[in-house]
Design an enzyme around this catalytic site. Sequence first.
Site, mmCIF file in Angstrom:
data_model
loop_
_atom_site.group_PDB
_atom_site.id
_atom_site.type_symbol
_atom_site.label_atom_id
_atom_site.label_comp_id
_atom_site.label_asym_id
_atom_site.label_seq_id
_atom_site.Cartn_x
_atom_site.Cartn_y
_atom_site.Cartn_z
ATOM 1 N N GLY A 46 0.797 -1.223 0.000
ATOM 2 C CA GLY A 46 0.000 0.000 0.000
ATOM 3 C C GLY A 46 0.829 1.272 0.000
ATOM 4 O O GLY A 46 0.283 2.361 0.076
ATOM 5 N N CYS A 47 2.136 1.132 -0.070
ATOM 6 C CA CYS A 47 3.020 2.296 -0.105
ATOM 7 C C CYS A 47 3.573 2.429 -1.524
ATOM 8 O O CYS A 47 3.945 1.437 -2.146
ATOM 9 C CB CYS A 47 4.184 2.119 0.870
ATOM 10 S SG CYS A 47 3.687 2.046 2.598
ATOM 11 N N MET A 48 3.634 3.656 -2.011
ATOM 12 C CA MET A 48 4.226 3.905 -3.324
ATOM 13 C C MET A 48 5.738 3.661 -3.273
ATOM 14 O O MET A 48 6.318 3.146 -4.210
ATOM 15 C CB MET A 48 3.972 5.346 -3.774
ATOM 16 C CG MET A 48 2.523 5.650 -4.070
ATOM 17 S SD MET A 48 1.897 4.799 -5.520
ATOM 18 C CE MET A 48 2.813 5.608 -6.813
#
Length: 139
Positions: A46-48
């Site tokens: 869920g993190c870029m």
Amino acid sequence: MDIDDLADTFELLGDWEERYRYLIDLGRKLPPMPMEEHDDAHKVRGCMSQVWLSHMRRDGPPVTLEFLGDSDAHIVKGLIAVLLGLTSGRTPREIVDMDLGAAFTRLGLESHISMNRRNGFYSMVERIKQLASAELSAA
């Protein structure tokens, strides 16, 4: 790290350029995370940016958790430092009950970082709470 102290520091810094520099500096001061923990098992979804979190259980009494984290992005690494500063050394129950979103808002980060970083922050919060919940279940 205490949220009140952190909020006071942010207030003293004034403008957001200084606050970003402070966040980046906090990230640079994180203890190194072993390279073998930079793997899929420790990766935060869920993190870029690339983000990894791990933890260690410290038998008490009381039992506490210590977290390590790393990222390939400077500001994200600073956000990790804030999260780990607020959660490391606390009991699993304290971590599960902690309102980390309120801390995020209190620091003014809610309106000063991009939507992608905000989503990543909440993914990190979720991962930390999952790790703490798992420790509670194991107890």
